[in-house]
Design an enzyme around this catalytic site. Structure first.
Site, short mmCIF file in Angstrom:
data_model
loop_
_atom_site.label_atom_id
_atom_site.label_comp_id
_atom_site.label_asym_id
_atom_site.label_seq_id
_atom_site.Cartn_x
_atom_site.Cartn_y
_atom_site.Cartn_z
N SER A 118 0.83 -1.20 0.00
CA SER A 118 0.00 0.00 0.00
C SER A 118 0.87 1.26 0.00
CB SER A 118 -0.96 -0.03 1.19
OG SER A 118 -1.92 1.00 1.09
N ASP A 165 -2.96 6.68 -3.36
CA ASP A 165 -1.78 6.02 -2.81
C ASP A 165 -1.34 4.94 -3.81
OD1 ASP A 165 -3.62 3.97 -2.29
OD2 ASP A 165 -2.85 3.56 -0.30
#
Length: 530
Positions: free
Chosen positions: A106, A261
């Protein structure tokens, strides 16, 4: 051995049992496969999907996971290209798979990678399954002794299928709607991650003009060369986005900024603001969440049949209390959970109505649980853009809508102070220290109410702080301003996190007074944690 944390594993890439690598992923997948084989709902041959992003080692680890599941007798689908994490979660839900694995870290630093595990319906792993799987992983032999098979189905359509499903949230044949969308100028950055093509495709399919992008951050790059931490919330990470927006010619100045992100499950929104340094400001999750909830859930309620159960909206114990205020006023079923979408996705369990919207403070938003039962940065960006276009056509802005929230429900402001440490143990030690005795300078005269995050009553001088060391809340009131501080260790990074809130009442303290009180509280926490 790496233990399961938030949704799975995260660690630096490298050799050894405490790092992310092919042997670690192989043994982990063998343990997951063994657990799935024990679940009656999975039948004799569990169906598993595997996806991956563009970090170092992601493809080889994804291939190892897929072949290990296949070797254990699972029916395995491997997404054929690096893709946003929501692609995997959509696929698990859409195809009715028993589990899904995404190889990604992530928004963690570039040296990390991870293993996110999703179960039936595309929801994240929860206890006690995580502990059960850990035991089975520990019982696996060395990776070379684990059988792997190349009998893996390579899925060429998952990416387009996911993007089409998201674009369907905003599909319109109305000429006025499409004209408004073509007039909206969007500038975005995928932060060297895998979300750029998916976002552009979703916007195009929904009728928007081609968005502009921060060219230096457009394409996947595991080095993340322009940012120290590829997390839109980190100071400085969105500087190139803001600078490009500020430097645009007047006729080209964007109406909306989007920062994804790296695995595109989170989205940070930016809006024009003449008072901000660049003429734009990025919104916190506690601003975007309630703002979009009012829009998304309001539309769902308007379209629902008469007598339908109240829609469920959810956020976490560290998020703003504003969503609860909105829900109380609008008649929605409000739920508050512990942190993480593994909890938020299940917030409607046992409720008469369905989950309609969920968000967490860390810019994670689930605007369409019926499509992706997890945070989804692409869907969040698209829903926001559709609303921004509609508002622009009516001479309004998202900034106007934020001001309306203050006026209607009372000003609520939040901030976060994150203290980074070399290790997670050091971060937890600071939380434990505050649990034993929160600094008196924090709250001055009033004695705060202290509760564990599960709601258990406690006091700052309690002898047993074990429950508080995992996270706790302090509440006190000064005049007509309610103060709240939540302290907890991060579940994914070596950080201690302090979530701050100051809230006024409807018709009480104005937004400026709330802003000033929050600024003072933030300065105090930074000083006490320096």
């Amino acid at each position: 051995m790496i233990t399961f944390g938030t949704a799975g594993l995260r660690a630096p890439v490298g050799p050894g049992d405490d790092h992310m690598n092919v042997p670690t992923v192989t043994r982990t997948s063998a343990g997951v496969a063994a657990w799935l084989s024990r679940q009656e709902s999975c039948g004799d041959s569990p169906a598993v999907a595997v996806g991956y992003d563009s970090r170092y080692g992601s493809h080889s680890m994804a291939r190892a996971a897929a072949e290990t599941f296949a070797g254990a007798g699972c029916r395995v689908t491997l997404i054929a290209r690096p893709a946003p994490t929501p692609t995997l979660t959509w696929l698990v839900r859409d195809r009715g798979f028993d589990a899904g694995v995404q190889i990604t870290a992530s928004h963690n630093p570039k040296g990390d990678n991870g293993y996110k595990l999703y179960l039936t319906g595309g929801s994240q792993l929860v206890s006690p399954a995580d502990r059960e799987i850990e035991e089975l992983i520990g019982a696996q032999p060395a990776a070379p002794q684990i059988h792997r098979s190349t009998d893996v189905h390579l899925d060429l359509g998952a990416y387009d299928g996911y993007v089409g499903a998201v674009a369907g949230l905003a599909t319109s044949g109305d000429g006025h709607v499409l004209a408004a969308r073509r007039a909206l100028r969007v500038l975005y950055t995928p932060l060297h991650g895998v979300g750029g093509t998916a976002l552009e495709q979703a916007l195009r399919e929904a009728g928007f003009q081609e968005p502009s992008c921060v060219a230096a951050q457009r394409w996947p790059d595991p080095e993340f060369p322009t940012v120290e931490f590829p997390n839109p919330e980190e100071p400085g990470t969105c500087d190139l986005l803001l600078e490009q927006a500020a430097g645009a010619a007047p006729e080209d100045r964007p109406d909306l900024l989007i920062a994804l992100d790296p695995d595109a499950d989170r989205c940070m929104v930016g809006i024009p603001d003449p008072a901000a340094p660049h003429g734009y400001r990025m919104l916190r999750g506690d601003q975007t969440g309630p703002l979009l909830a009012r829009r998304v859930v309001g539309q769902a309620v308007a379209a629902a049949a008469d007598g339908a159960p109240a829609p469920v909206v959810a956020t976490t114990v560290v998020s703003s209390s504003l969503l609860g205020r909105i829900a109380a006023a609008e008649g929605w079923d409000y739920r508050e959970t512990l942190t993480g979408f593994k909890n938020l996705a299940r917030a409607a369990d046992g409720a008469p109505g369905e989950l309609a919207f969920a968000y967490e403070e860390a810019i994670g938003t689930c605007p369409a649980p019926q499509i992706v039962a997890d945070k989804d940065g692409i869907a969040t960006a698209l829903v926001t853009a559709a609303w921004a276009a509609e508002l622009k056509a009516r001479g309004r802005t998202l900034r106007d809508e934020l001001a309306d929230l203050d006026e209607t429900y009372g000003a609520v402001r939040t901030a976060q102070v994150a203290v980074r440490f070399p290790t997670s143990a050091a971060a937890s030690a600071l939380v434990a220290q505050w649990a034993r005795q929160a600094p008196a300078d924090l709250f001055g005269g009033p004695t705060p109410e202290v509760t564990a995050l599960d709601g258990t009553d406690a006091t700052t001088d309690t002898a047993d702080t074990a429950d508080l060391a995992g996270g706790f809340r302090l509440r006190w009131t000064v005049g007509d301003l309610a103060h709240r501080v939540v302290v907890r260790p991060s579940g994914t990074e070596p950080k201690a996190k302090f979530y701050l809130q100051v809230a006024g009442t409807v018709g009480g303290a104005d937004a400026a007074a709330v802003d000033a009180a929050l600024a003072e509280l933030t300065d105090t926490v930074r000083r006490l944690t320096a």
